[in-house]
Design a protein around this motif. Sequence first.
Motif, PDB file in Angstrom:
ATOM      1  N   VAL A 132     -20.427 -64.464  15.053  1.00 63.02           N
ATOM      2  CA  VAL A 132     -19.192 -64.156  14.322  1.00 63.02           C
ATOM      3  C   VAL A 132     -19.519 -63.592  12.950  1.00 63.02           C
ATOM      4  CG1 VAL A 132     -17.188 -65.229  13.216  1.00 63.02           C
ATOM      5  CG2 VAL A 132     -17.711 -65.742  15.591  1.00 63.02           C
ATOM      6  N   ARG A 133     -20.519 -64.156  12.288  1.00 63.52           N
ATOM      7  CA  ARG A 133     -20.922 -63.619  10.980  1.00 63.52           C
ATOM      8  C   ARG A 133     -21.431 -62.193  11.118  1.00 63.52           C
ATOM      9  NH1 ARG A 133     -24.511 -67.209   7.279  1.00 63.52           N
ATOM     10  NH2 ARG A 133     -24.228 -65.305   6.105  1.00 63.52           N
ATOM     11  N   ARG A 134     -22.219 -61.936  12.159  1.00 66.39           N
ATOM     12  CA  ARG A 134     -22.749 -60.587  12.378  1.00 66.39           C
ATOM     13  C   ARG A 134     -21.617 -59.602  12.669  1.00 66.39           C
ATOM     14  NH1 ARG A 134     -24.657 -57.442  16.525  1.00 66.39           N
ATOM     15  NH2 ARG A 134     -24.111 -58.985  18.095  1.00 66.39           N
ATOM     16  N   LEU A 135     -20.656 -60.022  13.475  1.00 63.23           N
ATOM     17  CA  LEU A 135     -19.506 -59.171  13.768  1.00 63.23           C
ATOM     18  C   LEU A 135     -18.682 -58.903  12.511  1.00 63.23           C
ATOM     19  CD1 LEU A 135     -17.729 -57.688  15.825  1.00 63.23           C
ATOM     20  CD2 LEU A 135     -16.555 -59.855  16.225  1.00 63.23           C
ATOM     21  N   ALA A 136     -18.502 -59.916  11.685  1.00 65.25           N
ATOM     22  CA  ALA A 136     -17.750 -59.732  10.437  1.00 65.25           C
ATOM     23  C   ALA A 136     -18.448 -58.731   9.520  1.00 65.25           C
ATOM     24  CB  ALA A 136     -17.579 -61.071   9.729  1.00 65.25           C
TER      25      ALA A 136
ATOM     26  N   ALA B  78     -23.723 -78.194  20.267  1.00 63.68           N
ATOM     27  CA  ALA B  78     -24.059 -77.858  18.881  1.00 63.68           C
ATOM     28  C   ALA B  78     -24.862 -76.559  18.816  1.00 63.68           C
ATOM     29  CB  ALA B  78     -24.841 -79.001  18.243  1.00 63.68           C
ATOM     30  N   VAL B  79     -25.809 -76.380  19.724  1.00 60.56           N
ATOM     31  CA  VAL B  79     -26.599 -75.144  19.752  1.00 60.56           C
ATOM     32  C   VAL B  79     -25.701 -73.952  20.062  1.00 60.56           C
ATOM     33  CG1 VAL B  79     -28.387 -73.902  21.038  1.00 60.56           C
ATOM     34  CG2 VAL B  79     -28.783 -76.264  20.300  1.00 60.56           C
ATOM     35  N   LEU B  80     -24.821 -74.098  21.022  1.00 64.99           N
ATOM     36  CA  LEU B  80     -23.906 -73.001  21.369  1.00 64.99           C
ATOM     37  C   LEU B  80     -22.961 -72.686  20.212  1.00 64.99           C
ATOM     38  CD1 LEU B  80     -23.076 -73.873  25.080  1.00 64.99           C
ATOM     39  CD2 LEU B  80     -24.597 -72.081  24.221  1.00 64.99           C
ATOM     40  N   ALA B  81     -22.491 -73.708  19.511  1.00 58.80           N
ATOM     41  CA  ALA B  81     -21.618 -73.481  18.357  1.00 58.80           C
ATOM     42  C   ALA B  81     -22.364 -72.729  17.259  1.00 58.80           C
ATOM     43  CB  ALA B  81     -21.089 -74.810  17.827  1.00 58.80           C
ATOM     44  N   ALA B  82     -23.618 -73.059  17.038  1.00 53.51           N
ATOM     45  CA  ALA B  82     -24.412 -72.354  16.028  1.00 53.51           C
ATOM     46  C   ALA B  82     -24.600 -70.888  16.420  1.00 53.51           C
ATOM     47  CB  ALA B  82     -25.763 -73.045  15.855  1.00 53.51           C
ATOM     48  N   ARG B  83     -24.825 -70.626  17.699  1.00 59.28           N
ATOM     49  CA  ARG B  83     -24.982 -69.239  18.154  1.00 59.28           C
ATOM     50  C   ARG B  83     -23.685 -68.454  17.982  1.00 59.28           C
ATOM     51  NH1 ARG B  83     -27.711 -68.886  23.893  1.00 59.28           N
ATOM     52  NH2 ARG B  83     -27.366 -66.695  23.413  1.00 59.28           N
ATOM     53  N   VAL B  84     -22.562 -69.092  18.309  1.00 62.21           N
ATOM     54  CA  VAL B  84     -21.260 -68.428  18.135  1.00 62.21           C
ATOM     55  C   VAL B  84     -21.018 -68.137  16.663  1.00 62.21           C
ATOM     56  CG1 VAL B  84     -18.769 -68.788  18.284  1.00 62.21           C
ATOM     57  CG2 VAL B  84     -20.208 -69.313  20.241  1.00 62.21           C
TER      58      VAL B  84
END
Length: 77
Positions: free
Chosen positions: A29-33, A19-25
């Motif tokens: 992804v939002r930052r990249l977008a 769950a922590v890794l999914a939140a980081r991803v």
Amino acid sequence: MFWPMLAIALGFCGLAVLAVLAARVFAEVRRLAQQVAESSRRINRAADDLERAAVPLAARAARGVQDARSVHGARQS
């Protein structure tokens, strides 16, 4: 009784790590977008600037071609 409890605890810890890794991803992804959107805006702005800069040059080139044709036409007549 110890081993089933340990298995449940390790399973819960594994899910928490995922769950922590999914939140980081998700955050990355939002930052990249956002970066892609900003880059797209900058590219569009640069394309518009280039188009505005090209209009006078194209007009000047067209006048030069017309002048060259009129000079060559006058010589051939």
